[in-house]
Design a protein around this motif. Structure first.
Motif, mmCIF file in Angstrom:
data_model
loop_
_atom_site.group_PDB
_atom_site.id
_atom_site.type_symbol
_atom_site.label_atom_id
_atom_site.label_comp_id
_atom_site.label_asym_id
_atom_site.label_seq_id
_atom_site.Cartn_x
_atom_site.Cartn_y
_atom_site.Cartn_z
ATOM 1 N N PRO A 121 0.683 -1.249 -0.141
ATOM 2 C CA PRO A 121 0.141 -0.072 -0.165
ATOM 3 C C PRO A 121 0.906 1.301 -0.048
ATOM 4 N N GLY A 122 0.278 2.296 -0.443
ATOM 5 C CA GLY A 122 0.844 3.668 -0.614
ATOM 6 C C GLY A 122 1.636 3.706 -1.958
ATOM 7 N N SER A 123 1.585 2.973 -2.755
ATOM 8 C CA SER A 123 2.483 2.830 -4.012
ATOM 9 C C SER A 123 1.768 4.043 -5.185
ATOM 10 N N SER A 124 2.769 4.573 -5.803
ATOM 11 C CA SER A 124 2.078 5.176 -7.025
ATOM 12 C C SER A 124 2.587 4.656 -8.319
ATOM 13 N N GLU A 125 2.398 5.313 -9.527
ATOM 14 C CA GLU A 125 2.810 4.835 -10.831
ATOM 15 C C GLU A 125 4.336 4.714 -10.891
ATOM 16 N N THR A 126 4.998 5.755 -10.450
ATOM 17 C CA THR A 126 6.335 5.764 -10.583
ATOM 18 C C THR A 126 7.218 5.540 -9.545
#
Length: 164
Positions: free
Chosen positions: A71-76
């Motif tokens: 959790p807490g991930s973005s695309e980059t």
């Protein structure tokens, strides 16, 4: 003060409990009739065979997912959790992923030595995603391992040929 090792003389001794006083099983009692025994055996054999087939299918179909995005991930920028992996895979994968010019940062960590997990953090520039960088890194690592294995077997065969 240490605990007592001998029974007190004034304490009453506990008597064994009779099995008649023990609680009954939670299983319902089933009475079988004499004529239905053969049919019950046929049904139980069929049920056992079906259950074994279902278990085999489940074993073949269900392979637990060994990689997940934390959790807490973005695309980059994403963190991935690998199950049943350690420093060998973590360091090799980190090295290969950092060779990618689109990757800004890559690191791995073992959260606890007794847990069979490895976390990998990847941050990329805006030109690609963290998941794509991971996929490319895994493919590049597989290709590198194939080259090393091929070279090893070639040199081994050469050595065995000169030895004979």
């Amino acid at each position: 003060m240490p605990g007592r090792t001998k029974a007190r003389a004034d304490a009453p001794e506990e008597a064994d409990v009779s099995m008649d006083d023990a609680p009954t099983s939670a299983q319902p009692h089933v009475e079988e009739e004499d004529g239905d025994d053969a049919m019950a055996e046929d049904q139980s054999e069929d049920q056992v065979e079906e259950e074994e087939e279902e278990e085999e299918e489940e074993e073949e179909e269900e392979e637990p997912q060994r990689v997940r995005i934390l959790p807490g991930s973005s695309e980059t920028a994403a963190s991935f959790e690998f199950l049943k992996e350690g420093h060998t895979m973590g360091n090799a994968l980190r090295f290969i992923i950092m060779k990618n010019p689109d990757v800004e940062f890559c690191a791995y960590a073992i959260p606890h030595p007794s847990e069979d997990k490895m976390n990998l953090r990847i941050q990329t520039y805006d030109t690609t995603t963290a998941a794509a960088a991971l996929a490319k890194g895994l493919q590049d690592l597989e290709d590198l391992c194939d080259v090393v294995a091929d070279e090893f077997w070639t040199k081994r065969e050469e050595f065995n040929a000169t030895k004979s």
